[in-house]
Write a protein that holds these residues in place. Structure first.
Motif, PDB file in Angstrom:
ATOM      1  N   VAL A  78       0.836  -1.206   0.000  1.00 19.66           N
ATOM      2  CA  VAL A  78       0.000   0.000   0.000  1.00 19.66           C
ATOM      3  C   VAL A  78       0.869   1.253   0.000  1.00 19.66           C
ATOM      4  CG1 VAL A  78      -1.689   1.328   1.331  1.00 19.66           C
ATOM      5  CG2 VAL A  78      -1.958  -1.145   1.090  1.00 19.66           C
ATOM      6  N   GLY A  79       1.937   1.217   0.808  1.00 20.81           N
ATOM      7  CA  GLY A  79       2.831   2.368   0.863  1.00 20.81           C
ATOM      8  C   GLY A  79       3.532   2.627  -0.449  1.00 20.81           C
ATOM      9  N   LEU A  80       3.951   1.569  -1.113  1.00 18.05           N
ATOM     10  CA  LEU A  80       4.621   1.730  -2.399  1.00 18.05           C
ATOM     11  C   LEU A  80       3.657   2.281  -3.444  1.00 18.05           C
ATOM     12  CD1 LEU A  80       7.281   1.303  -3.898  1.00 18.05           C
ATOM     13  CD2 LEU A  80       6.537  -1.013  -4.454  1.00 18.05           C
ATOM     14  N   ALA A  85       1.342   7.103  -6.383  1.00 21.77           N
ATOM     15  CA  ALA A  85       0.128   7.891  -6.580  1.00 21.77           C
ATOM     16  C   ALA A  85       0.293   9.349  -6.173  1.00 21.77           C
ATOM     17  CB  ALA A  85      -1.028   7.272  -5.801  1.00 21.77           C
ATOM     18  N   VAL A  86       1.289   9.651  -5.353  1.00 18.92           N
ATOM     19  CA  VAL A  86       1.515  11.035  -4.935  1.00 18.92           C
ATOM     20  C   VAL A  86       1.713  11.947  -6.136  1.00 18.92           C
ATOM     21  CG1 VAL A  86       3.216  12.546  -3.838  1.00 18.92           C
ATOM     22  CG2 VAL A  86       2.352  10.581  -2.604  1.00 18.92           C
ATOM     23  N   VAL A  97      -3.158  11.193  -0.098  1.00 16.31           N
ATOM     24  CA  VAL A  97      -2.300  10.063  -0.456  1.00 16.31           C
ATOM     25  C   VAL A  97      -1.031  10.063   0.399  1.00 16.31           C
ATOM     26  CG1 VAL A  97      -0.955   9.029  -2.309  1.00 16.31           C
ATOM     27  CG2 VAL A  97      -3.215   9.935  -2.794  1.00 16.31           C
ATOM     28  N   SER A  98      -0.494  11.245   0.684  1.00 14.24           N
ATOM     29  CA  SER A  98       0.687  11.337   1.542  1.00 14.24           C
ATOM     30  C   SER A  98       0.378  10.831   2.943  1.00 14.24           C
ATOM     31  CB  SER A  98       1.173  12.784   1.598  1.00 14.24           C
ATOM     32  OG  SER A  98       1.515  13.262   0.310  1.00 14.24           O
ATOM     33  N   MET A 173       2.689  14.242 -12.132  1.00 20.89           N
ATOM     34  CA  MET A 173       2.844  13.427 -13.331  1.00 20.89           C
ATOM     35  C   MET A 173       1.825  13.804 -14.393  1.00 20.89           C
ATOM     36  SD  MET A 173       2.551   9.288 -13.609  1.00 20.89           S
ATOM     37  CE  MET A 173       3.716   9.070 -12.261  1.00 20.89           C
ATOM     38  N   SER A 174       0.599  14.130 -13.964  1.00 19.08           N
ATOM     39  CA  SER A 174      -0.456  14.406 -14.933  1.00 19.08           C
ATOM     40  C   SER A 174      -0.222  15.693 -15.694  1.00 19.08           C
ATOM     41  CB  SER A 174      -1.808  14.493 -14.216  1.00 19.08           C
ATOM     42  OG  SER A 174      -1.767  15.504 -13.219  1.00 19.08           O
TER      43      SER A 174
END
Length: 213
Positions: A78-80, A85-86, A97-98, A173-174
């Motif tokens: 989940v952490g990875l 996702a951050v 998310v953080s 990223m987006s």
């Protein structure tokens, strides 16, 4: 001789926020990726060992981290995923998310430390080996791997805290793949060639004389 006026050289703009963002980003990526890898590796190692009393004497038993508890491995995944996702979200989504990343690290630490002294997995194996449901493991000892998993969780926690503190300075990223809001202009259709056979047939269908001036 006329006085010479010195032209002041422009001062460079402070690069503090930009440099801080790059440094914190690199630290979070390294800490998060390494923490998840360490936690996953540690859960596949031997956490405890002991013996079970059977008819032939003492039977050796071992338990891996995944036998003791599946929480550290699940939270490491989940952490990875949260670390990746951050960069796909912004503002409130990035904060959420953080927070998930930080909580995954904290949960991994807690689960690993609780599993460091747990004997439930070996007790179950002792009951199966002896055929006695009330049998428990003897000569119980634990390895250092649960604490290694806790270190991995701590690294995930650090990555989450860095994301909470400096995530607003990180790129998204987006943003690279967003398209401009203005519609693309359509290409004008090429004018029809009246000498083409299909155009002649269309003119005849409309009742026109294609050979007329």
């Amino acid at each position: 001789m006329e006085g010479v006026t010195a032209v002041p050289s422009p001062r460079p703009e402070p690069a503090g926020p930009s440099r801080t963002g790059r440094t914190s980003l690199a630290a979070a990526l390294l800490s998060g990726a390494l923490g998840a890898a360490v936690a996953l590796l540690a859960t596949r190692q031997e956490w405890s060992e002991g013996t079970a009393t059977v008819a032939g004497g003492a039977f050796p038993l071992t338990a891996q981290g995944s036998d003791v508890t599946g929480v550290p491995a699940a939270l490491a995944v989940v952490g990875l995923a949260s670390l990746v996702a951050v960069f796909a979200v912004r503002r409130a989504g990035r904060l959420a998310v953080s927070a998930v990343l930080a909580l995954s690290g904290a949960g991994t630490v807690a689960a690993a430390l609780l599993g460091a002294s747990d004997s439930t997995a070996l007790d179950e194996k002792a009951a199966q080996a002896s055929g006695d449901a009330s049998a428990t493991v003897g000569a119980l000892s634990h390895t250092a791997w649960p604490y290694v998993a806790a270190v991995g969780g701590l690294l995930l926690l650090v990555a989450g805290l860095l994301a909470l503190r400096y995530g607003r300075l990180w790129p998204a990223m987006s943003g690279r793949y967003e398209r401009g809001g203005a519609p693309r202009p359509r290409r004008a259709a090429a004018p029809a060639d009246p000498d083409r056979p299909e155009e002649l047939w269309k003119a005849l269908d409309r009742g026109e004389d294609p050979t007329g001036a």
